[in-house]
Design a protein around this motif. Structure first.
Motif, PDB file in Angstrom:
ATOM      1  N   LEU A 191      -2.269   8.154  -8.210  1.00  0.00           N
ATOM      2  CA  LEU A 191      -1.614   7.009  -8.831  1.00  0.00           C
ATOM      3  C   LEU A 191      -2.391   6.605 -10.062  1.00  0.00           C
ATOM      4  O   LEU A 191      -3.617   6.662 -10.083  1.00  0.00           O
ATOM      5  CB  LEU A 191      -1.558   5.810  -7.874  1.00  0.00           C
ATOM      6  N   VAL A 192      -1.685   6.174 -11.091  1.00  0.00           N
ATOM      7  CA  VAL A 192      -2.331   5.603 -12.273  1.00  0.00           C
ATOM      8  C   VAL A 192      -1.611   4.300 -12.582  1.00  0.00           C
ATOM      9  O   VAL A 192      -0.411   4.279 -12.824  1.00  0.00           O
ATOM     10  CB  VAL A 192      -2.314   6.587 -13.466  1.00  0.00           C
ATOM     11  N   MET A 193      -2.333   3.183 -12.504  1.00  0.00           N
ATOM     12  CA  MET A 193      -1.727   1.858 -12.549  1.00  0.00           C
ATOM     13  C   MET A 193      -2.031   1.160 -13.865  1.00  0.00           C
ATOM     14  O   MET A 193      -3.113   1.304 -14.431  1.00  0.00           O
ATOM     15  CB  MET A 193      -2.266   1.008 -11.398  1.00  0.00           C
ATOM     16  N   ILE A 194      -1.078   0.377 -14.323  1.00  0.00           N
ATOM     17  CA  ILE A 194      -1.284  -0.451 -15.501  1.00  0.00           C
ATOM     18  C   ILE A 194      -0.898  -1.881 -15.145  1.00  0.00           C
ATOM     19  O   ILE A 194       0.183  -2.139 -14.620  1.00  0.00           O
ATOM     20  CB  ILE A 194      -0.472   0.060 -16.720  1.00  0.00           C
ATOM     21  N   GLY A 195      -1.822  -2.806 -15.364  1.00  0.00           N
ATOM     22  CA  GLY A 195      -1.572  -4.192 -15.001  1.00  0.00           C
ATOM     23  C   GLY A 195      -2.684  -5.088 -15.486  1.00  0.00           C
ATOM     24  O   GLY A 195      -3.721  -4.618 -15.982  1.00  0.00           O
ATOM     25  N   SER A 196      -2.482  -6.382 -15.354  1.00  0.00           N
ATOM     26  CA  SER A 196      -3.511  -7.350 -15.718  1.00  0.00           C
ATOM     27  C   SER A 196      -4.652  -7.276 -14.706  1.00  0.00           C
ATOM     28  O   SER A 196      -4.483  -6.725 -13.613  1.00  0.00           O
ATOM     29  CB  SER A 196      -2.930  -8.757 -15.728  1.00  0.00           C
ATOM     30  N   PRO A 197      -5.830  -7.825 -15.024  1.00  0.00           N
ATOM     31  CA  PRO A 197      -6.931  -7.808 -14.049  1.00  0.00           C
ATOM     32  C   PRO A 197      -6.552  -8.413 -12.701  1.00  0.00           C
ATOM     33  O   PRO A 197      -6.918  -7.862 -11.650  1.00  0.00           O
ATOM     34  CB  PRO A 197      -8.026  -8.617 -14.755  1.00  0.00           C
ATOM     35  N   ILE A 200      -4.250  -5.934 -10.796  1.00  0.00           N
ATOM     36  CA  ILE A 200      -5.006  -4.792 -10.269  1.00  0.00           C
ATOM     37  C   ILE A 200      -5.746  -5.187  -8.993  1.00  0.00           C
ATOM     38  O   ILE A 200      -5.768  -4.448  -8.005  1.00  0.00           O
ATOM     39  CB  ILE A 200      -5.983  -4.261 -11.326  1.00  0.00           C
ATOM     40  N   LYS A 201      -6.357  -6.384  -8.982  1.00  0.00           N
ATOM     41  CA  LYS A 201      -7.057  -6.849  -7.781  1.00  0.00           C
ATOM     42  C   LYS A 201      -6.094  -7.000  -6.608  1.00  0.00           C
ATOM     43  O   LYS A 201      -6.413  -6.631  -5.476  1.00  0.00           O
ATOM     44  CB  LYS A 201      -7.741  -8.184  -8.068  1.00  0.00           C
ATOM     45  N   VAL A 202      -4.924  -7.561  -6.870  1.00  0.00           N
ATOM     46  CA  VAL A 202      -3.933  -7.755  -5.805  1.00  0.00           C
ATOM     47  C   VAL A 202      -3.460  -6.413  -5.269  1.00  0.00           C
ATOM     48  O   VAL A 202      -3.355  -6.205  -4.055  1.00  0.00           O
ATOM     49  CB  VAL A 202      -2.747  -8.596  -6.320  1.00  0.00           C
ATOM     50  N   TRP A 203      -3.183  -5.474  -6.154  1.00  0.00           N
ATOM     51  CA  TRP A 203      -2.696  -4.166  -5.712  1.00  0.00           C
ATOM     52  C   TRP A 203      -3.761  -3.418  -4.931  1.00  0.00           C
ATOM     53  O   TRP A 203      -3.459  -2.711  -3.968  1.00  0.00           O
ATOM     54  CB  TRP A 203      -2.217  -3.352  -6.917  1.00  0.00           C
ATOM     55  N   GLY A 238       5.024  -9.021  -6.352  1.00  0.00           N
ATOM     56  CA  GLY A 238       6.368  -8.672  -6.793  1.00  0.00           C
ATOM     57  C   GLY A 238       6.402  -7.764  -7.996  1.00  0.00           C
ATOM     58  O   GLY A 238       7.397  -7.076  -8.230  1.00  0.00           O
ATOM     59  N   ARG A 239       5.317  -7.750  -8.786  1.00  0.00           N
ATOM     60  CA  ARG A 239       5.256  -6.906  -9.973  1.00  0.00           C
ATOM     61  C   ARG A 239       4.672  -5.530  -9.685  1.00  0.00           C
ATOM     62  O   ARG A 239       4.504  -4.727 -10.597  1.00  0.00           O
ATOM     63  CB  ARG A 239       4.410  -7.598 -11.053  1.00  0.00           C
ATOM     64  N   ASN A 240       4.344  -5.240  -8.448  1.00  0.00           N
ATOM     65  CA  ASN A 240       3.824  -3.930  -8.087  1.00  0.00           C
ATOM     66  C   ASN A 240       4.825  -2.849  -8.504  1.00  0.00           C
ATOM     67  O   ASN A 240       5.953  -2.845  -8.022  1.00  0.00           O
ATOM     68  CB  ASN A 240       3.580  -3.886  -6.569  1.00  0.00           C
ATOM     69  N   LEU A 245       3.819   3.242  -1.751  1.00  0.00           N
ATOM     70  CA  LEU A 245       2.437   3.710  -1.766  1.00  0.00           C
ATOM     71  C   LEU A 245       1.451   2.557  -1.913  1.00  0.00           C
ATOM     72  O   LEU A 245       0.405   2.549  -1.278  1.00  0.00           O
ATOM     73  CB  LEU A 245       2.232   4.733  -2.881  1.00  0.00           C
ATOM     74  N   ILE A 246       1.751   1.613  -2.784  1.00  0.00           N
ATOM     75  CA  ILE A 246       1.008   0.350  -2.796  1.00  0.00           C
ATOM     76  C   ILE A 246       1.900  -0.626  -2.032  1.00  0.00           C
ATOM     77  O   ILE A 246       2.908  -1.098  -2.542  1.00  0.00           O
ATOM     78  CB  ILE A 246       0.713  -0.136  -4.221  1.00  0.00           C
ATOM     79  N   PRO A 247       1.547  -0.922  -0.780  1.00  0.00           N
ATOM     80  CA  PRO A 247       2.519  -1.464   0.185  1.00  0.00           C
ATOM     81  C   PRO A 247       2.747  -2.973   0.083  1.00  0.00           C
ATOM     82  O   PRO A 247       2.340  -3.735   0.965  1.00  0.00           O
ATOM     83  CB  PRO A 247       1.887  -1.076   1.527  1.00  0.00           C
ATOM     84  N   CYS A 248       3.435  -3.393  -0.960  1.00  0.00           N
ATOM     85  CA  CYS A 248       3.741  -4.820  -1.094  1.00  0.00           C
ATOM     86  C   CYS A 248       4.666  -5.302   0.016  1.00  0.00           C
ATOM     87  O   CYS A 248       4.747  -6.509   0.281  1.00  0.00           O
ATOM     88  CB  CYS A 248       4.327  -5.118  -2.464  1.00  0.00           C
ATOM     89  N   HIS A 249       5.353  -4.379   0.696  1.00  0.00           N
ATOM     90  CA  HIS A 249       6.230  -4.780   1.804  1.00  0.00           C
ATOM     91  C   HIS A 249       5.424  -5.306   2.992  1.00  0.00           C
ATOM     92  O   HIS A 249       5.990  -5.919   3.890  1.00  0.00           O
ATOM     93  CB  HIS A 249       7.102  -3.606   2.241  1.00  0.00           C
ATOM     94  N   ARG A 250       4.100  -5.084   3.008  1.00  0.00           N
ATOM     95  CA  ARG A 250       3.264  -5.562   4.115  1.00  0.00           C
ATOM     96  C   ARG A 250       2.761  -6.987   3.908  1.00  0.00           C
ATOM     97  O   ARG A 250       1.988  -7.488   4.729  1.00  0.00           O
ATOM     98  CB  ARG A 250       2.075  -4.607   4.312  1.00  0.00           C
ATOM     99  N   ALA A 251       3.156  -7.639   2.831  1.00  0.00           N
ATOM    100  CA  ALA A 251       2.780  -9.034   2.588  1.00  0.00           C
ATOM    101  C   ALA A 251       3.906  -9.943   3.065  1.00  0.00           C
ATOM    102  O   ALA A 251       5.051  -9.818   2.618  1.00  0.00           O
ATOM    103  CB  ALA A 251       2.509  -9.262   1.104  1.00  0.00           C
ATOM    104  N   LEU A 252       3.580 -10.872   3.981  1.00  0.00           N
ATOM    105  CA  LEU A 252       4.562 -11.788   4.553  1.00  0.00           C
ATOM    106  C   LEU A 252       4.124 -13.232   4.314  1.00  0.00           C
ATOM    107  O   LEU A 252       2.969 -13.504   3.990  1.00  0.00           O
ATOM    108  CB  LEU A 252       4.705 -11.553   6.063  1.00  0.00           C
TER     109      LEU A 252
END
Length: 282
Positions: A191-197, A200-203, A238-240, A245-252
């Motif tokens: 994976l190669v990610m682009i995002g704000s600091p 990136i920490k959240v992901w 939500g911006r993931n 692969l980066i499992p934002c669906h696991r946040a409730l």
């Protein structure tokens, strides 16, 4: 052991996807095995074998994972305290539902440039959760989106907007091996990610949640050292750009409610149910 041909794999992804969609749409009615098998055009015995092979549990058991009460059960029994698990840096390999994910963040300059100079390949693939849009550079996958709920055009526009100055090329073959690893839940995927600091920490925190487990937005905020930033964390989740692969669906939500999901709540329910099934099967 029988090894599936590419055509069989393509067919089975679509078939299981239709079965999951049917079970989800009729979850309140609790359709029986005959009903679901009829909906996908197979005999009950054949469908039972195929579904159990792919999902890991019987269709009846899978129905239980799709109920709203399952999210609350996950919070009560499989809650991840991220502050005790976030101990590796961005360059370290993370283990995610039997898939080794190696990831890196794009440089601040690349982020500020909006993807200028990047060449991004893209293509659509079948998945058990509906049509899957993949995008990636020569360094790794940078975007995964599910199109079943929001539609193909909206999914493409959404991901392209993340890198407004990049050059896009329809080239699914360049991504096929990585996507196959992701969908097969084995092998290696870059994976190669682009995002704000903050993003990136959240992901990175999301990568620390084991498959079949969940956490809350406020727990993620504490884990990244910003305990009062739960709302901002929710936005970053939500911006993931790399679903699954980066499992934002696991946040409730702490209440046990599913919360939002960028690619549609039915997809989120299906992802959580799938992972619970795989965990139980192991």
């Amino acid at each position: 052991m029988h090894s599936e041909t590419p055509n069989e794999t393509h067919y089975h992804y679509g078939l299981i996807g239709r079965a999951i969609a049917y079970i989800d749409s009729a979850v309140e009615a609790q359709p029986n095995l005959d009903d679901v098998a009829r909906a996908v055009g197979l005999s009950p015995a054949h469908f039972q074998r195929l579904f159990s092979q792919w999902v890991g549990v019987s269709p009846k058991r899978y129905q239980q994972y799709l109920t709203l009460g399952h999210a609350r059960s996950l919070l009560a029994n499989r809650f991840s305290v991220l502050e005790t698990t976030l101990s590796t840096g961005l360059s370290s390999p993370g283990r995610l539902h039997d898939l080794f994910v190696r990831w890196e963040a794009m440089s601040p300059g690349e982020y500020a440039a909006g993807g200028a100079g990047l060449h991004i390949n893209w293509g659509w693939f079948d998945s058990p959760f509906g049509p899957l849009l993949a995008m990636g550079t020569a360094r790794g996958i940078c975007g995964l989106a599910f199109g079943a709920e929001i539609g193909a055009a909206a999914a493409e526009a959404d991901l392209r907007a993340r890198w407004p100055r990049a050059a896009f090329h329809h080239n699914p073959e360049a991504l096929r091996a990585w996507v196959a690893s992701a969908l097969g839940q084995s092998g290696a995927c870059n994976l190669v990610m682009i995002g704000s600091p903050l993003q990136i920490k959240v992901w990175e925190a999301l990568l620390a949640i084991p498959s079949g487990h969940v956490t809350s937005y406020s727990e993620i905020a504490r884990a990244i050292g910003s305990p009062r930033a739960a709302r901002a964390v929710g936005t970053a989740v939500g911006r993931n750009p790399v679903s699954w692969l980066i499992p934002c669906h696991r946040a409730l939500r702490k209440s046990g409610e599913l919360g939002g999901y960028h690619w549609g709540l039915p997809v989120k329910r299906a992802l959580l149910a799938w992972e619970s099934a795989r965990l139980e099967a192991r």
